[in-house]
Design a protein around this motif. Structure first.
Motif, PDB file in Angstrom:
ATOM      1  N   ARG A  22       0.928  -1.124   0.034  1.00 24.70           N
ATOM      2  CA  ARG A  22      -0.102   0.024   0.163  1.00 24.70           C
ATOM      3  C   ARG A  22       0.844   1.188   0.057  1.00 24.70           C
ATOM      4  O   ARG A  22       0.607   2.143  -0.756  1.00 24.70           O
ATOM      5  CB  ARG A  22      -0.979  -0.057   1.230  1.00 24.70           C
ATOM      6  CG  ARG A  22      -2.075  -1.071   1.188  1.00 24.70           C
ATOM      7  CD  ARG A  22      -2.991  -0.998   1.925  1.00 24.70           C
ATOM      8  NE  ARG A  22      -4.226  -1.824   2.022  1.00 24.70           N
ATOM      9  CZ  ARG A  22      -4.098  -3.245   2.558  1.00 24.70           C
ATOM     10  NH1 ARG A  22      -3.187  -3.267   3.479  1.00 24.70           N
ATOM     11  NH2 ARG A  22      -5.136  -4.037   2.535  1.00 24.70           N
ATOM     12  N   ALA A  23       1.909   1.192   0.698  1.00 27.74           N
ATOM     13  CA  ALA A  23       2.823   2.323   0.859  1.00 27.74           C
ATOM     14  C   ALA A  23       3.612   2.690  -0.590  1.00 27.74           C
ATOM     15  O   ALA A  23       3.465   3.826  -1.133  1.00 27.74           O
ATOM     16  CB  ALA A  23       4.153   2.026   1.555  1.00 27.74           C
ATOM     17  N   LEU A  24       3.701   1.551  -1.454  1.00 27.34           N
ATOM     18  CA  LEU A  24       4.277   1.627  -2.677  1.00 27.34           C
ATOM     19  C   LEU A  24       3.205   2.241  -3.801  1.00 27.34           C
ATOM     20  O   LEU A  24       3.582   3.166  -4.326  1.00 27.34           O
ATOM     21  CB  LEU A  24       4.755   0.246  -3.396  1.00 27.34           C
ATOM     22  CG  LEU A  24       6.140  -0.121  -2.738  1.00 27.34           C
ATOM     23  CD1 LEU A  24       6.331  -1.753  -3.137  1.00 27.34           C
ATOM     24  CD2 LEU A  24       7.065   0.714  -3.189  1.00 27.34           C
ATOM     25  N   GLU A  29       0.749   6.193  -8.200  1.00 25.32           N
ATOM     26  CA  GLU A  29      -0.622   6.135  -8.605  1.00 25.32           C
ATOM     27  C   GLU A  29      -1.131   5.236  -9.470  1.00 25.32           C
ATOM     28  O   GLU A  29      -2.076   4.625  -9.550  1.00 25.32           O
ATOM     29  CB  GLU A  29      -1.191   7.441  -8.796  1.00 25.32           C
ATOM     30  CG  GLU A  29      -1.051   8.309  -7.592  1.00 25.32           C
ATOM     31  CD  GLU A  29      -1.756   9.775  -8.081  1.00 25.32           C
ATOM     32  OE1 GLU A  29      -2.074   9.934  -9.079  1.00 25.32           O
ATOM     33  OE2 GLU A  29      -1.718  10.693  -7.217  1.00 25.32           O
ATOM     34  N   ASP A  30      -0.042   4.820 -10.421  1.00 28.27           N
ATOM     35  CA  ASP A  30      -0.171   3.742 -11.422  1.00 28.27           C
ATOM     36  C   ASP A  30      -0.162   2.499 -11.124  1.00 28.27           C
ATOM     37  O   ASP A  30      -0.528   1.574 -11.790  1.00 28.27           O
ATOM     38  CB  ASP A  30       1.000   4.023 -12.586  1.00 28.27           C
ATOM     39  CG  ASP A  30       0.637   5.541 -13.472  1.00 28.27           C
ATOM     40  OD1 ASP A  30      -0.430   6.084 -13.165  1.00 28.27           O
ATOM     41  OD2 ASP A  30       1.662   6.158 -13.693  1.00 28.27           O
TER      42      ASP A  30
END
Length: 320
Positions: A22-24, A29-30
């Motif tokens: 989730r952090a990545l 955003e893609d």
């Protein structure tokens, strides 16, 4: 941030990986990681259920000691209104390991007393990690006397590793203070109910829990000595605390079976610290139910009920 216990390390790894994904995604955003994160969440839920399905007594001790469990001050802030703290034993000092005062539980005026461990390093030191000194028990005696005088029910919240064993406490009469607090519990003619919300350690807990009705949270513990202390005495090896925890019969389930407590309050899967609001609400319902059980009894009947309860424990133990 969740603090994981030793036996929860596999769970920590899975939840950590889900959070990393989730952090990545937040950074890019893609990147679509919803399915992968959801799969890890599902795996973590299954593992959590498995870990807490059949906790050993030692693991229950660990859960009962979790630093993020709801503490006495949180129960008081949520369940009671018009709380007016009362301080000092009128003899030596005010013990910050014990908090108590006048309050309203619903529309009923009560006296609430409990152990407070503290929630961070500074407050834990100030509260002495919930280990009361003699002045703490003498403060509790003073508040119980006041409750008796004004006909107020007494509610106690137990969460202590035990009474403080320091030199100064012993010099000021630790054992005498605990004995007199226990005696006072047996003497006052008002309804008394107790909930073990974490650890119920030794005489430090008994001094608050010699009440008409006693409840325990599902993963709390209540014992004459800590597993580590028991192991040090019996085996001269504190590392045998797992065997000691099994032998002590300190879980809520064991104590309900033995008749030491009256009811078990369910916790969320993963322990009270994972669902604080729900746990506090459940404790409130239990307190309300226990007070309702005692509402029809007069002072003499309440004292007789309390004495019979604890004398009966000894008789059942001998019979066993």
């Amino acid at each position: 941030m969740t603090q994981y216990l030793e036996f929860e390390k596999p769970l920590a790894e899975i939840e950590g990986k889900a959070e990393e994904l989730r952090a990545l995604a937040r950074q890019n955003e893609d990147m679509d990681v919803a399915d992968e994160a959801a799969a890890l969440d599902g795996k973590a839920d299954v593992l959590l259920q498995d870990l807490y399905k059949n906790l050993t007594p030692w693991r229950k001790c660990q859960v009962a000691r979790h630093p993020d469990r709801p503490h006495c001050n949180e129960y008081i802030d949520t369940l009671f209104t018009e709380y007016t703290p009362l301080a000092g034993d009128r003899n030596f000092a005010d013990d910050h390991a014990v908090m108590g005062g006048l309050a309203r539980f619903g529309d009923q005026p009560v006296m609430v007393i409990g152990h407070e461990k503290g929630s961070d390093t500074k407050s834990r030191i100030a509260r002495n990690f919930g280990m009361a000194r003699p002045e703490g028990y003498r403060k509790a005696i003073r508040l119980m006397d006041m409750a008796h005088r004004f006909n107020l029910p007494v509610i106690t919240l137990v969460d202590t590793p035990g009474a403080y064993p320091g030199k100064g406490a012993e010099e000021r009469g630790q054992s005498e203070a605990i004995a007199r607090s226990t005696e006072k519990c047996l003497q006052i003619g008002v309804p008394m109910v107790s909930v073990v919300i974490g650890e119920g350690g030794s005489g430090g807990a008994v001094a608050f829990a010699t009440t008409n009705r006693i409840a325990m949270l599902e993963h709390s513990v209540y014992s004459v000595i800590s597993p580590e202390g028991c192991a040090s005495i019996l085996w001269k090896d504190s590392e045998k605390m797992r065997e000691a925890a099994e032998a002590l019969r300190l879980t809520a389930q064991d104590l309900k079976q033995l008749g030491v407590i009256d009811r078990i309050i369910p916790e969320a899967v993963g322990g009270a610290h994972r669902a604080k609001e729900a746990t506090i609400a459940s404790v409130g319902k239990a307190i309300s139910g226990m007070l309702a059980d005692l509402s029809s009894k007069d002072a003499k009947a309440l004292i007789a009920d309390r004495r019979a309860k604890f004398i009966g424990l000894g008789q059942s133990g001998l019979a066993a």
